[in-house]
Design a protein around this motif. Sequence first.
Motif, PDB file in Angstrom:
ATOM      1  N   ALA A  25       0.838  -1.206   0.000  1.00 41.53           N
ATOM      2  CA  ALA A  25       0.000   0.000   0.000  1.00 41.53           C
ATOM      3  C   ALA A  25       0.871   1.254   0.000  1.00 41.53           C
ATOM      4  CB  ALA A  25      -0.924  -0.015   1.206  1.00 41.53           C
ATOM      5  N   ARG A  26       1.980   1.210   0.725  1.00 42.50           N
ATOM      6  CA  ARG A  26       2.889   2.361   0.788  1.00 42.50           C
ATOM      7  C   ARG A  26       3.502   2.624  -0.574  1.00 42.50           C
ATOM      8  NH1 ARG A  26       4.753   6.713   1.615  1.00 42.50           N
ATOM      9  NH2 ARG A  26       6.123   7.402   3.270  1.00 42.50           N
ATOM     10  N   ARG A  27       3.901   1.576  -1.290  1.00 45.10           N
ATOM     11  CA  ARG A  27       4.474   1.744  -2.632  1.00 45.10           C
ATOM     12  C   ARG A  27       3.458   2.346  -3.591  1.00 45.10           C
ATOM     13  NH1 ARG A  27       6.565  -3.444  -1.676  1.00 45.10           N
ATOM     14  NH2 ARG A  27       4.920  -4.344  -2.972  1.00 45.10           N
ATOM     15  N   ASN A  28       2.212   1.905  -3.491  1.00 41.59           N
ATOM     16  CA  ASN A  28       1.175   2.393  -4.403  1.00 41.59           C
ATOM     17  C   ASN A  28       0.766   3.826  -4.087  1.00 41.59           C
ATOM     18  OD1 ASN A  28       1.143  -0.053  -5.740  1.00 41.59           O
ATOM     19  ND2 ASN A  28      -0.512  -0.890  -4.487  1.00 41.59           N
ATOM     20  N   GLY A  29       1.004   4.255  -2.845  1.00 47.23           N
ATOM     21  CA  GLY A  29       0.683   5.631  -2.478  1.00 47.23           C
ATOM     22  C   GLY A  29      -0.811   5.895  -2.523  1.00 47.23           C
ATOM     23  N   GLY A  30      -1.178   7.075  -2.948  1.00 46.27           N
ATOM     24  CA  GLY A  30      -2.585   7.429  -3.033  1.00 46.27           C
ATOM     25  C   GLY A  30      -3.009   8.399  -1.949  1.00 46.27           C
ATOM     26  N   ALA A  31      -4.146   8.993  -2.171  1.00 48.19           N
ATOM     27  CA  ALA A  31      -4.683  10.000  -1.244  1.00 48.19           C
ATOM     28  C   ALA A  31      -5.246   9.334   0.004  1.00 48.19           C
ATOM     29  CB  ALA A  31      -5.774  10.804  -1.949  1.00 48.19           C
ATOM     30  N   PRO A  32      -5.338  10.069   1.102  1.00 43.52           N
ATOM     31  CA  PRO A  32      -5.932   9.507   2.324  1.00 43.52           C
ATOM     32  C   PRO A  32      -7.431   9.299   2.171  1.00 43.52           C
ATOM     33  CG  PRO A  32      -5.439  11.832   2.623  1.00 43.52           C
ATOM     34  CD  PRO A  32      -4.839  11.438   1.305  1.00 43.52           C
ATOM     35  N   GLY A  33      -7.985   8.472   3.040  1.00 40.80           N
ATOM     36  CA  GLY A  33      -9.419   8.211   3.023  1.00 40.80           C
ATOM     37  C   GLY A  33     -10.187   9.238   3.836  1.00 40.80           C
ATOM     38  N   VAL A  34     -11.377   8.840   4.300  1.00 40.65           N
ATOM     39  CA  VAL A  34     -12.252   9.784   5.002  1.00 40.65           C
ATOM     40  C   VAL A  34     -11.657  10.240   6.332  1.00 40.65           C
ATOM     41  CG1 VAL A  34     -14.385   8.974   3.936  1.00 40.65           C
ATOM     42  CG2 VAL A  34     -13.537   7.848   6.010  1.00 40.65           C
ATOM     43  N   ASP A  35     -10.751   9.446   6.916  1.00 37.06           N
ATOM     44  CA  ASP A  35     -10.173   9.844   8.200  1.00 37.06           C
ATOM     45  C   ASP A  35      -9.023  10.835   8.041  1.00 37.06           C
ATOM     46  OD1 ASP A  35      -8.264   8.201   7.093  1.00 37.06           O
ATOM     47  OD2 ASP A  35      -8.215   6.755   8.747  1.00 37.06           O
ATOM     48  N   GLY A  36      -8.563  11.065   6.802  1.00 36.18           N
ATOM     49  CA  GLY A  36      -7.500  12.028   6.554  1.00 36.18           C
ATOM     50  C   GLY A  36      -6.111  11.561   6.952  1.00 36.18           C
ATOM     51  N   VAL A  37      -5.968  10.320   7.389  1.00 39.97           N
ATOM     52  CA  VAL A  37      -4.669   9.817   7.859  1.00 39.97           C
ATOM     53  C   VAL A  37      -3.780   9.498   6.666  1.00 39.97           C
ATOM     54  CG1 VAL A  37      -3.503   7.973   9.131  1.00 39.97           C
ATOM     55  CG2 VAL A  37      -5.672   8.909   9.974  1.00 39.97           C
ATOM     56  N   THR A  38      -2.548   9.985   6.695  1.00 37.35           N
ATOM     57  CA  THR A  38      -1.581   9.750   5.622  1.00 37.35           C
ATOM     58  C   THR A  38      -0.526   8.745   6.073  1.00 37.35           C
ATOM     59  OG1 THR A  38      -0.098  11.524   6.351  1.00 37.35           O
ATOM     60  CG2 THR A  38      -1.900  12.131   4.847  1.00 37.35           C
ATOM     61  N   PHE A  39       0.237   8.237   5.101  1.00 41.77           N
ATOM     62  CA  PHE A  39       1.332   7.330   5.431  1.00 41.77           C
ATOM     63  C   PHE A  39       2.379   8.029   6.301  1.00 41.77           C
ATOM     64  CE2 PHE A  39      -0.293   5.168   1.613  1.00 41.77           C
ATOM     65  CZ  PHE A  39      -0.379   3.871   2.097  1.00 41.77           C
ATOM     66  N   GLU A  40       2.622   9.296   6.044  1.00 41.30           N
ATOM     67  CA  GLU A  40       3.602  10.042   6.830  1.00 41.30           C
ATOM     68  C   GLU A  40       3.191  10.114   8.295  1.00 41.30           C
ATOM     69  OE1 GLU A  40       2.374  10.956   3.898  1.00 41.30           O
ATOM     70  OE2 GLU A  40       4.195  10.662   2.693  1.00 41.30           O
ATOM     71  N   GLN A  41       1.913  10.319   8.538  1.00 37.75           N
ATOM     72  CA  GLN A  41       1.426  10.364   9.918  1.00 37.75           C
ATOM     73  C   GLN A  41       1.568   9.015  10.604  1.00 37.75           C
ATOM     74  OE1 GLN A  41      -2.530  11.819   9.082  1.00 37.75           O
ATOM     75  NE2 GLN A  41      -2.005  13.938   9.597  1.00 37.75           N
ATOM     76  N   ILE A  42       1.293   7.949   9.850  1.00 39.53           N
ATOM     77  CA  ILE A  42       1.435   6.604  10.418  1.00 39.53           C
ATOM     78  C   ILE A  42       2.893   6.319  10.758  1.00 39.53           C
ATOM     79  CG2 ILE A  42       1.263   4.135   9.875  1.00 39.53           C
ATOM     80  CD1 ILE A  42      -1.248   4.808   8.241  1.00 39.53           C
TER      81      ILE A  42
END
Length: 435
Positions: A47-64
């Motif tokens: 999922a990290r490689r594919n990237g993409g916009a955050p969902g309804v919760d607004g959480v990004t990979f960077e935040q995780i």
Amino acid sequence: MIKPTITLQELRSRIGLRAKSAPDHRFWGLYVHLAKLETLEAAYREARRNGGAPGVDGVTFEQIETAGRGEFLAGLAAELRGRTYRPAPLRRREIPKEGGKARVISIPTIRDRVVQAALRMILEPIFEADFSDSSYGARPGRSAHQALKEVREGLRRRQHRVVDVDLSRYFDTIRHDRLLAKVARRVCDDEVLALIKQFLVRTGERGVPQGSPLSPLLANVALNELDQALNRGKALLTYVRYLDDMVVLAPDSLRGRAWADRALERIREEAEAIGVSLNTDKTRVVTLTDRDAVFTFLGFDFRWTRSLRTGARYPLLTPRGKKVTQVLRAVGEVLRIHRASPVRIAVAHVNSVVRGWVNYFRVGNARQAFDKVRYFVECKVRRFVMRRQKRTGFGWKRWSREVVYGSWGLFSDYRLSYALAGSARQPSGPITPRE
């Protein structure tokens, strides 16, 4: 069934071998592997490689990553083991289509993407054992270029009667009950089936969400019976499918035309059985040897033409004009977004768009399209830099091409490759559900 201590790779291998050796076997005990940290870790990396916009919760990979990926995955595993995991609603995004219509992309949250990717990793070896060689979309070791090669080879075998099929809103209209029944023929794990159903109902009463990791696998499962049925006519027909985009080729003879008509009727029957209808405005039968005849498949226009050099006839593949327009619009949008960025940074983002497009379309007869794209991309970049300096024009005298392609680093590799070698690597170009 399978010891939970084995690695994910070993698990997938064993599942695949069992599925191939026992076509009627129904798998159980899969849910325990879904909740393993190793499976979720592999799914997260994908999922990290594919990237993409955050969902309804607004959480990004960077935040995780900042909060701690280990804690994120451990919490997700605990939810799955405790049977308290529930998917979040989908974030909807409309992508404009020609004719004023729009295609809706459903964006899951990252946590849901991870679970769906993990679920796909467990289920994929089961259904890969059943899938037809005629299916190329979203499958490991298969690509759009291989599908294009198969179509071109069919045309070279003089299969010029072409059934060009368009399924109307395929991803949006699949019936959940029919799809789950097809999955249940191979999976009898109630918890896995219940989890799939939870993902499906997030789309409403019908459909699978475009943009989620599990949807392409489910889309292929839904049409596998059609693939197997049409494969039985492979002595006379060439059938190629990439997700919901499909063509059938037959000889332009009385027998070939009859088989082409039967194939179209079978496609209609199988589609209606899962709740999908044919787009009657775009589904058509074409004889490619007719004057000005053309059909479209995976972004290419196919024609049967004569070589000016040898006089021999051959299948000509050219990028659709709409695809040229789309990439130029995408470049303009990238430059708009990065209007305050340094030139080399903005150009690097332009390059990522153009490179993917060119790598996909370079396998066809794309010289004219490439010349057009190269010229207009350079114009857009030149104007972008001139406007930053509050000047008009394109700066043809101010900056040489050595500066544009050398100092600024604008993409310049527009070489063609006519081989269609059938690379197993999925192209990075704009392959999306058919419009």
